[in-house]
Design a protein around this motif. Structure first.
Motif, short mmCIF file in Angstrom:
data_model
loop_
_atom_site.label_atom_id
_atom_site.label_comp_id
_atom_site.label_asym_id
_atom_site.label_seq_id
_atom_site.Cartn_x
_atom_site.Cartn_y
_atom_site.Cartn_z
N ASP A 69 0.87 -1.17 0.00
CA ASP A 69 0.00 0.00 0.00
C ASP A 69 0.91 1.22 0.00
OD1 ASP A 69 -2.12 1.71 0.14
OD2 ASP A 69 -2.52 1.35 2.27
N GLU A 70 1.25 1.67 -1.19
CA GLU A 70 2.25 2.72 -1.34
C GLU A 70 1.94 3.94 -0.48
OE1 GLU A 70 4.13 4.87 -5.13
OE2 GLU A 70 3.72 2.73 -5.33
N ASN A 71 2.97 4.44 0.16
CA ASN A 71 2.91 5.63 1.02
C ASN A 71 2.04 5.43 2.26
OD1 ASN A 71 4.64 7.03 -0.71
ND2 ASN A 71 2.93 7.68 -1.98
N SER A 72 1.82 4.19 2.67
CA SER A 72 1.05 3.96 3.89
C SER A 72 1.90 4.23 5.13
CB SER A 72 0.49 2.54 3.93
OG SER A 72 1.56 1.62 3.91
N ILE A 73 3.22 4.15 4.95
CA ILE A 73 4.14 4.45 6.04
C ILE A 73 4.96 5.66 5.60
CG2 ILE A 73 6.11 3.61 7.37
CD1 ILE A 73 4.99 0.82 7.07
N PRO A 74 5.00 6.70 6.42
CA PRO A 74 5.74 7.91 6.04
C PRO A 74 7.21 7.61 5.79
CG PRO A 74 4.38 8.31 7.98
CD PRO A 74 4.32 6.84 7.70
N ASP A 75 7.79 8.37 4.87
CA ASP A 75 9.20 8.18 4.52
C ASP A 75 10.12 8.38 5.71
OD1 ASP A 75 8.61 7.59 1.91
OD2 ASP A 75 8.88 9.65 1.21
N ASN A 76 9.77 9.31 6.60
CA ASN A 76 10.65 9.54 7.75
C ASN A 76 10.70 8.34 8.69
OD1 ASN A 76 8.04 9.95 8.70
ND2 ASN A 76 8.61 11.65 10.04
N VAL A 77 9.62 7.56 8.75
CA VAL A 77 9.62 6.35 9.58
C VAL A 77 10.54 5.30 8.95
CG1 VAL A 77 8.21 4.44 10.45
CG2 VAL A 77 7.32 6.77 10.51
N CYS A 78 10.43 5.11 7.65
CA CYS A 78 11.31 4.15 6.96
C CYS A 78 12.77 4.57 7.08
CB CYS A 78 10.91 4.02 5.50
SG CYS A 78 9.31 3.23 5.27
N ASN A 79 13.03 5.85 6.93
CA ASN A 79 14.40 6.36 7.04
C ASN A 79 14.93 6.19 8.47
OD1 ASN A 79 14.38 7.11 4.36
ND2 ASN A 79 13.77 9.22 4.79
N SER A 80 14.08 6.43 9.45
CA SER A 80 14.50 6.26 10.84
C SER A 80 14.82 4.80 11.16
CB SER A 80 13.41 6.75 11.79
OG SER A 80 13.21 8.13 11.65
N LEU A 81 14.04 3.88 10.62
CA LEU A 81 14.31 2.46 10.83
C LEU A 81 15.64 2.07 10.19
CD1 LEU A 81 10.76 0.94 10.30
CD2 LEU A 81 12.09 0.91 12.41
N THR A 82 15.92 2.61 9.01
CA THR A 82 17.20 2.33 8.35
C THR A 82 18.35 2.86 9.20
OG1 THR A 82 16.13 2.43 6.19
CG2 THR A 82 18.53 2.67 6.23
N ASP A 83 18.19 4.07 9.75
CA ASP A 83 19.22 4.64 10.62
C ASP A 83 19.43 3.80 11.88
OD1 ASP A 83 19.61 6.70 8.85
OD2 ASP A 83 18.37 8.14 9.98
N LEU A 84 18.33 3.33 12.47
CA LEU A 84 18.44 2.49 13.66
C LEU A 84 19.19 1.19 13.37
CD1 LEU A 84 14.92 2.86 15.31
CD2 LEU A 84 17.10 3.52 16.30
N VAL A 85 18.93 0.61 12.22
CA VAL A 85 19.63 -0.62 11.83
C VAL A 85 21.12 -0.36 11.71
CG1 VAL A 85 19.95 -2.28 9.95
CG2 VAL A 85 17.65 -1.72 10.72
N GLU A 86 21.48 0.74 11.06
CA GLU A 86 22.90 1.07 10.89
C GLU A 86 23.58 1.35 12.22
OE1 GLU A 86 23.13 4.29 8.11
OE2 GLU A 86 22.20 3.10 6.51
N ARG A 87 22.92 2.12 13.08
CA ARG A 87 23.51 2.44 14.37
C ARG A 87 23.66 1.22 15.26
NH1 ARG A 87 20.52 7.26 17.03
NH2 ARG A 87 18.80 6.54 15.77
N SER A 88 22.64 0.35 15.27
CA SER A 88 22.74 -0.83 16.11
C SER A 88 23.80 -1.80 15.57
CB SER A 88 21.38 -1.53 16.23
OG SER A 88 20.94 -2.03 14.98
N GLN A 89 23.97 -1.84 14.26
CA GLN A 89 25.01 -2.68 13.69
C GLN A 89 26.39 -2.15 14.07
OE1 GLN A 89 24.89 -2.94 9.41
NE2 GLN A 89 26.05 -4.83 9.40
N ASN A 90 26.56 -0.84 14.03
CA ASN A 90 27.84 -0.25 14.45
C ASN A 90 28.12 -0.50 15.91
OD1 ASN A 90 28.31 0.73 11.87
ND2 ASN A 90 27.40 2.71 12.30
#
Length: 95
Positions: A69-90
């Motif tokens: 369902d395109e755009n059902s989740i705001p881009d900032n939420v997806c970007n924040s999740l990507t950042d969290l993954v990177e930070r937790s991996q580091n």
């Protein structure tokens, strides 16, 4: 959050991912999660490793929902999740 609660949340997210897979809603690759080689049953893994797996699962689930369902989740939420993954991996690499 205690480690056992993290493991329960990890298990819940795996159930959600399996549900989406059974209903053919997964189009993207889950190799990022699989490459972690950690499942909720690996209780000997650290709390940080389970936390990282949770973030990766959340990111994948958000991508699946967003693809369906395109755009059902705001881009900032997806970007924040990507950042969290990177930070937790580091964090895991530094430990």
């Amino acid at each position: 959050m205690y480690k056992d609660e993290m493991i329960q949340l990890h298990q819940f997210l795996v159930y959600i991912l399996k549900y989406l897979a059974e209903n053919d809603q997964i189009k993207n690759d889950c190799s990022e999660y699989i490459s972690l080689k950690i499942s909720p049953h690996h209780i000997h893994k650290t709390k940080a490793e389970h936390k990282h797996a949770i973030f990766v699962l959340c990111k994948i689930i958000a991508q699946v929902i967003n693809e369906k369902d395109e755009n059902s989740i705001p881009d900032n939420v997806c970007n924040s999740l990507t950042d969290l993954v990177e930070r937790s991996q580091n964090y895991i690499k530094m430990a």
